[in-house]
Design an enzyme around this catalytic site. Sequence first.
Site, PDB file in Angstrom:
ATOM      1  N   PRO A 145     -25.260 -48.852 -17.799  1.00 41.01           N
ATOM      2  CA  PRO A 145     -24.064 -49.590 -17.399  1.00 41.01           C
ATOM      3  C   PRO A 145     -22.803 -48.739 -17.222  1.00 41.01           C
ATOM      4  O   PRO A 145     -21.862 -48.851 -17.998  1.00 41.01           O
ATOM      5  CB  PRO A 145     -23.896 -50.599 -18.532  1.00 41.01           C
ATOM      6  CG  PRO A 145     -24.505 -49.924 -19.718  1.00 41.01           C
ATOM      7  CD  PRO A 145     -25.607 -49.054 -19.204  1.00 41.01           C
ATOM      8  N   CYS A 146     -22.767 -47.925 -16.182  1.00 38.58           N
ATOM      9  CA  CYS A 146     -21.553 -47.143 -15.936  1.00 38.58           C
ATOM     10  C   CYS A 146     -20.391 -48.052 -15.551  1.00 38.58           C
ATOM     11  O   CYS A 146     -19.237 -47.641 -15.576  1.00 38.58           O
ATOM     12  CB  CYS A 146     -21.784 -46.050 -14.900  1.00 38.58           C
ATOM     13  SG  CYS A 146     -22.511 -46.619 -13.379  1.00 38.58           S
TER      14      CYS A 146
END
Length: 187
Positions: A145-146
């Site tokens: 989850p950047c």
Amino acid sequence: MREFKAIKKNIIATTTIKTPLGDMFCAATSKGICILSFFEQDNIKKQIEKVQTFFDADIIPAQNKYFESLQKELDEYFEGKRADFTIPLQLVGTSFQQDTWRILQTIPYGETISYKQEALLLKNPKAVRAIGTANGKNMISILIPCHRVIQSNGALGGYAGGVDKKQALLNLENSHCCDIVRKEHHH
């Protein structure tokens, strides 16, 4: 006698994953997902070449045992019923990039950290820029989850899939955060 060129042994299977934010390109080896990117991303071609070279593989549309469960888990994620993914991933990058992506995987659903905080978690406080770059090279959107990393001043910062998608993912997680946490405590 004519010599036959050796056929590449490794096959990387690809498919299209449907999401409410648009179709995603997905590639997987026998060990896990190696690419999950929005089709609009301008760096998809680079990602494909990188993975192809890394595994010395042919990339072709094909069945892969992870695709069906990935689609199911993403559907649940977008319905606000899932916070964590169980699909195995295969990270393709430098050891610094991989370390950066592992930190991303520890950011809880519905929360955000700054690039500076990510640098501190990596025990490399001066690497803020390098970390931003490594996040941008993450080839497995959503699962790594950047989108949960934002600027210290609260601005969203960049996102390979487009800032509108980053905002949509954060809004989704914010609106379901409490329900999911409550559900998980009931089991």
